[in-house]
Design an enzyme around this catalytic site. Structure first.
Site, PDB file in Angstrom:
ATOM      1  N   SER A 122       1.114  -1.163  -0.060  1.00 33.10           N
ATOM      2  CA  SER A 122      -0.146  -0.117   0.023  1.00 33.10           C
ATOM      3  C   SER A 122       0.465   1.265   0.324  1.00 33.10           C
ATOM      4  O   SER A 122       1.869   1.061   1.056  1.00 33.10           O
ATOM      5  CB  SER A 122      -0.921  -0.129   1.116  1.00 33.10           C
ATOM      6  OG  SER A 122      -1.226   1.595   1.451  1.00 33.10           O
ATOM      7  N   VAL A 150       7.995   2.545   3.872  1.00 29.90           N
ATOM      8  CA  VAL A 150       8.686   2.082   2.987  1.00 29.90           C
ATOM      9  C   VAL A 150       7.604   1.914   1.793  1.00 29.90           C
ATOM     10  O   VAL A 150       8.759   2.060   0.643  1.00 29.90           O
ATOM     11  CB  VAL A 150       8.486   0.451   3.232  1.00 29.90           C
ATOM     12  CG1 VAL A 150       9.141  -0.874   2.377  1.00 29.90           C
ATOM     13  CG2 VAL A 150       9.281   0.415   4.811  1.00 29.90           C
ATOM     14  N   CYS A 151       6.547   1.882   1.271  1.00 29.94           N
ATOM     15  CA  CYS A 151       6.262   1.592  -0.017  1.00 29.94           C
ATOM     16  C   CYS A 151       5.642   3.061  -0.965  1.00 29.94           C
ATOM     17  O   CYS A 151       6.703   3.190  -1.734  1.00 29.94           O
ATOM     18  CB  CYS A 151       4.342   1.774  -0.236  1.00 29.94           C
ATOM     19  SG  CYS A 151       4.363  -0.522   0.371  1.00 29.94           S
ATOM     20  N   ASP A 152       6.345   4.191   0.505  1.00 30.91           N
ATOM     21  CA  ASP A 152       5.816   5.998   0.119  1.00 30.91           C
ATOM     22  C   ASP A 152       7.150   5.695  -0.148  1.00 30.91           C
ATOM     23  O   ASP A 152       7.879   6.302  -1.541  1.00 30.91           O
ATOM     24  CB  ASP A 152       6.117   6.366   1.446  1.00 30.91           C
ATOM     25  CG  ASP A 152       5.764   7.449   0.806  1.00 30.91           C
ATOM     26  OD1 ASP A 152       4.772   8.687   1.202  1.00 30.91           O
ATOM     27  OD2 ASP A 152       7.074   8.399   1.693  1.00 30.91           O
TER      28      ASP A 152
END
Length: 176
Positions: free
Chosen positions: A58, A63-65
């Site tokens: 997501s 971490v995804c950001d």
């Protein structure tokens, strides 16, 4: 499908993934996901370009950001023949909001929520545990010829991928 138990972990705990394991050298399976305008996007329509497929659980997680922002920075250095597609289960509306907030205008965010085709086809669909229903973190580089040039199923979902390996494979695929 080979048993990949323990191949991917979430905070040290093994998780089960649905779908086949993709290997470098194989043809990239086609899939359809939705862009921020709810329009279908098919991998097969990008033939002739190098595509970096970045699977994330997501965009609304740290971490995804970080990963998507990094790929957004790096793709500009790779030339016009390379695109980065970040695929998650986030709704297209949330992806559009994230891109606007993050200033991410070079990556293409795609939602796998409707058909779940990407997760099942690329072997990243999380089947159990607290993240069941989203996709695991992985990076695939697809060459202009439609063949998979690089694969990384990130061992620990809370870790970032090996950017250098993925970007190096993309650069090499541009010249191929």
């Amino acid at each position: 499908m080979a048993d990949r138990a323990g191949a991917v972990m979430f905070k040290g705990n093994p998780i089960a993934l649905g779908g086949p394991e993709i290997k470098a050298g194989s043809d990239a399976p086609d899939f359809t996901a939705l862009d921020n305008g709810l329009q279908p996007v098919k991998l097969s329509q990008a033939r002739g370009k190098v595509i970096v497929l970045s699977a994330v659980p997501s965009l609304d997680t740290p971490v995804c950001d970080t990963e998507t922002r990094r790929f957004n920075e790096e793709v500009g250095k790779l030339g016009a023949g390379v695109e980065v597609w970040t695929v998650s289960m986030d709704l297209p509306f949330a992806q559009k909001r994230w891109c606007s907030t993050a200033g991410a205008n070079r990556v293409k965010t795609l939602s796998d929520f409707r058909d779940r085709a990407f997760g099942q086809t690329y072997g990243v669909a999380i089947k159990d545990g607290p993240l069941a229903g989203v996709n695991a973190r992985a990076v695939f580089v697809v060459g202009k010829d439609g063949a998979v040039k690089h694969v990384e199923y990130v061992k620990e979902i809370t870790s970032e991928p090996n950017y250098e390996a993925a970007l190096g494979a993309a650069k090499q695929a541009v010249g191929a």
